[in-house]
Write a protein that holds these residues in place. Structure first.
Motif, short mmCIF file in Angstrom:
data_model
loop_
_atom_site.label_atom_id
_atom_site.label_comp_id
_atom_site.label_asym_id
_atom_site.label_seq_id
_atom_site.Cartn_x
_atom_site.Cartn_y
_atom_site.Cartn_z
N GLU A 8 0.82 -1.21 0.00
CA GLU A 8 0.00 0.00 0.00
C GLU A 8 0.86 1.27 0.00
OE1 GLU A 8 -1.09 0.16 4.76
OE2 GLU A 8 -2.64 -0.42 3.33
N ALA A 12 0.99 4.10 -2.90
CA ALA A 12 0.84 5.53 -2.62
C ALA A 12 1.92 6.34 -3.31
CB ALA A 12 0.86 5.77 -1.11
N LEU A 33 1.67 13.35 -2.43
CA LEU A 33 1.52 12.24 -1.49
C LEU A 33 0.21 12.34 -0.70
CD1 LEU A 33 5.19 12.04 -0.19
CD2 LEU A 33 3.99 10.27 -1.50
N THR A 36 -2.73 11.10 -2.92
CA THR A 36 -2.81 9.65 -3.09
C THR A 36 -3.14 8.93 -1.78
OG1 THR A 36 -1.74 7.79 -4.21
CG2 THR A 36 -0.34 9.16 -2.85
N LEU A 37 -2.68 9.47 -0.64
CA LEU A 37 -3.05 8.86 0.64
C LEU A 37 -4.53 9.05 0.93
CD1 LEU A 37 0.00 9.82 2.88
CD2 LEU A 37 -0.63 7.53 2.09
N GLY A 40 -6.66 6.87 -1.20
CA GLY A 40 -6.35 5.45 -1.08
C GLY A 40 -7.41 4.67 -0.32
N ASP A 141 0.82 3.06 4.68
CA ASP A 141 0.28 4.39 4.40
C ASP A 141 0.13 5.25 5.66
OD1 ASP A 141 -1.98 2.83 5.24
OD2 ASP A 141 -3.33 4.16 4.14
#
Length: 184
Positions: A8, A12, A33, A36-37, A40, A141
């Motif tokens: 994961e 990310a 970042l 995308t986190l 997610g 993550d």
């Protein structure tokens, strides 16, 4: 360090690279970042929800900041008499709506590799320290999220702003992310 990244966390980082490519960014920074986190499916978005923060709101704030090219700290610039919103408004007035965005994207070129900014590298390093501090073998993550919160960076400021607007704070998000660790 990257060998300790879980699937994961690797997803990310790869997602941040894809966002940088789509947005024609010059490099990958902490805002990529954060996007995308927040978008997610791991435990970082769950920690945000625990604090009353909507992950889609965080992602939208970060995307907006990336599109505006907002790496500079607007408050710091305002302290020396520079109003970023006014600069943007005047550029739009003179050259047409979105002039600064067009100029920034026109100069971008397609490439195969996007470098990480110094603050993004620092956040990744701090994610390793968070994993060690929590006694975890891998970096997932949540550790990336905790690293962003420790780094002095644009992505961390986006998270802090979203937390503040939701009536929460960094300490609550740190606790929620650490709880997600124990809950797993």
């Amino acid at each position: 360090m990257f060998e300790r990244f879980t699937k994961e966390a690797r997803t990310a980082v790869q997602g941040a690279t894809e966002i940088a490519e789509r947005e024609r960014s010059e490099s990958i920074d902490t805002r990529h970042l954060v996007i995308t986190l927040a978008e997610g499916t791991g435990r970082a978005p769950a920690a945000l929800v625990t604090c009353g923060v909507r992950p889609d709101d965080v992602a939208a704030r970060a995307r907006d900041a990336v599109r505006r090219g907002e790496v500079l700290d607007a408050e710091a610039l305002a302290a020396v008499g520079i109003d970023l919103d006014e600069v943007s408004r005047r550029a739009d007035e003179t050259f047409g709506k979105g002039a600064l965005d067009r100029a920034a994207r026109k100069g971008s070129r397609r490439r195969k590799h996007w470098p990480f900014t110094a603050d993004a590298r620092k956040a990744l390093e701090l994610s390793l320290r968070e994993a060690v501090r929590l006694g975890d073998k891998g970096i997932d993550d949540r550790h990336l999220l905790l690293g962003l919160l420790r780094a002095d960076c644009p992505g961390g400021r986006i998270l802090e702003s979203a937390l503040h607007d939701a009536g929460s704070d960094v300490a609550a998000l740190r606790a929620a992310a650490e709880h997600e660790s124990r809950a797993a």
